[in-house]
Design an enzyme around this catalytic site. Sequence first.
Site, PDB file in Angstrom:
ATOM      1  N   ARG A   1     -36.404  63.472 -72.179  1.00 48.10           N
ATOM      2  CA  ARG A   1     -37.766  63.904 -72.487  1.00 48.10           C
ATOM      3  C   ARG A   1     -38.627  63.824 -71.241  1.00 48.10           C
ATOM      4  NH1 ARG A   1     -39.736  60.846 -77.909  1.00 48.10           N
ATOM      5  NH2 ARG A   1     -41.616  60.684 -76.664  1.00 48.10           N
TER       6      ARG A   1
ATOM      7  N   LYS B   1     -37.668  53.523 -83.347  1.00 55.39           N
ATOM      8  CA  LYS B   1     -38.236  54.113 -84.565  1.00 55.39           C
ATOM      9  C   LYS B   1     -37.491  55.383 -84.956  1.00 55.39           C
ATOM     10  CE  LYS B   1     -42.455  54.902 -83.111  1.00 55.39           C
ATOM     11  NZ  LYS B   1     -42.465  54.413 -81.732  1.00 55.39           N
TER      12      LYS B   1
ATOM     13  N   ARG C   1     -51.567  56.006 -84.989  1.00 54.22           N
ATOM     14  CA  ARG C   1     -51.465  55.295 -83.715  1.00 54.22           C
ATOM     15  C   ARG C   1     -52.821  54.769 -83.268  1.00 54.22           C
ATOM     16  NH1 ARG C   1     -46.604  58.373 -81.831  1.00 54.22           N
ATOM     17  NH2 ARG C   1     -45.835  57.492 -79.902  1.00 54.22           N
TER      18      ARG C   1
ATOM     19  N   ARG D   1     -32.679  56.940 -72.318  1.00 51.23           N
ATOM     20  CA  ARG D   1     -32.698  57.760 -73.546  1.00 51.23           C
ATOM     21  C   ARG D   1     -32.432  59.234 -73.251  1.00 51.23           C
ATOM     22  NH1 ARG D   1     -37.427  57.341 -77.883  1.00 51.23           N
ATOM     23  NH2 ARG D   1     -38.849  58.020 -76.246  1.00 51.23           N
TER      24      ARG D   1
ATOM     25  N   ARG E   1     -47.997  55.236 -71.759  1.00 50.87           N
ATOM     26  CA  ARG E   1     -47.740  55.151 -73.205  1.00 50.87           C
ATOM     27  C   ARG E   1     -47.789  53.699 -73.685  1.00 50.87           C
ATOM     28  NH1 ARG E   1     -42.236  58.123 -73.168  1.00 50.87           N
ATOM     29  NH2 ARG E   1     -42.136  57.833 -75.405  1.00 50.87           N
TER      30      ARG E   1
END
Length: 217
Positions: free
Chosen positions: A162, A15, A90, A129, A173
């Site tokens: 992160r 996203k 969400r 990531r 998550r």
Amino acid sequence: MKTNIILMGPPGAGKGTQAKLIIAAYKLPHISTGDMFREAMKNETPLGLKAKSYIDQGHLVPDDVTIGIVEERLNQDDCKGGFLLDGFPRTIPQAEALDKMMEKMHRSIDLVIDVETPKEELIRRISGRRVCKACGAPYHVDTMKPKVDGVCDICGGELIQRKDDNVSALTTRLEHYEHETKPLLDYYANKGNLVTVDGSKEKDDLFLDVSSLIRGE
Ligand code: AMP
């Protein structure tokens, strides 16, 4: 052209990468609740301090807090011509609150893009990531390397992992995504503005699909 857009999908679906391409091409303000929370945490504001424990463990920040920051942001002048919501809503209560905000503003959501991605791919992407500490630009250790190791191509900032991109927070998550966010797909499908795109595609190919949806082709 569609201008009031929501970008949805599980963590790691890409996203953020698509959002960067969309805002550059279509000049829409990028409203990422995740980025807003991270900025608040960096600056240690009351919002940041409140959000931190939820975010670091992979939990959702409570609806009232999240809805409040989005409403404030959508009322700013730069959103008058449209916006790209990324990571909001969400939960069903967030989507209902967004509908009320739209009603008050005499506007409506005209496109919801769901970036669908297989779970194994999400885990692979999130574990590799890296993000720029300064501007938030996303990278990947194998598939989206910066020109210089550890340095952001865009602003020269330091690339970091992160804190919530670890196996334990990611599992939480993904569970929140399954239970709280996925029901939104039916919510928007019933309204008739949901379109699903294939998040396993390469980013530029996916952007071609996303672009034609935004242009209404
Ligand atoms: P993201 O950058 O979109 O992956 O968001 C990072 C984290 O911020 C999430 O795992 C949540 O803890 C929090 N967050 C972002 N957006 C929302 C939202 N709409 N509702 C609740 N929590 C959120």
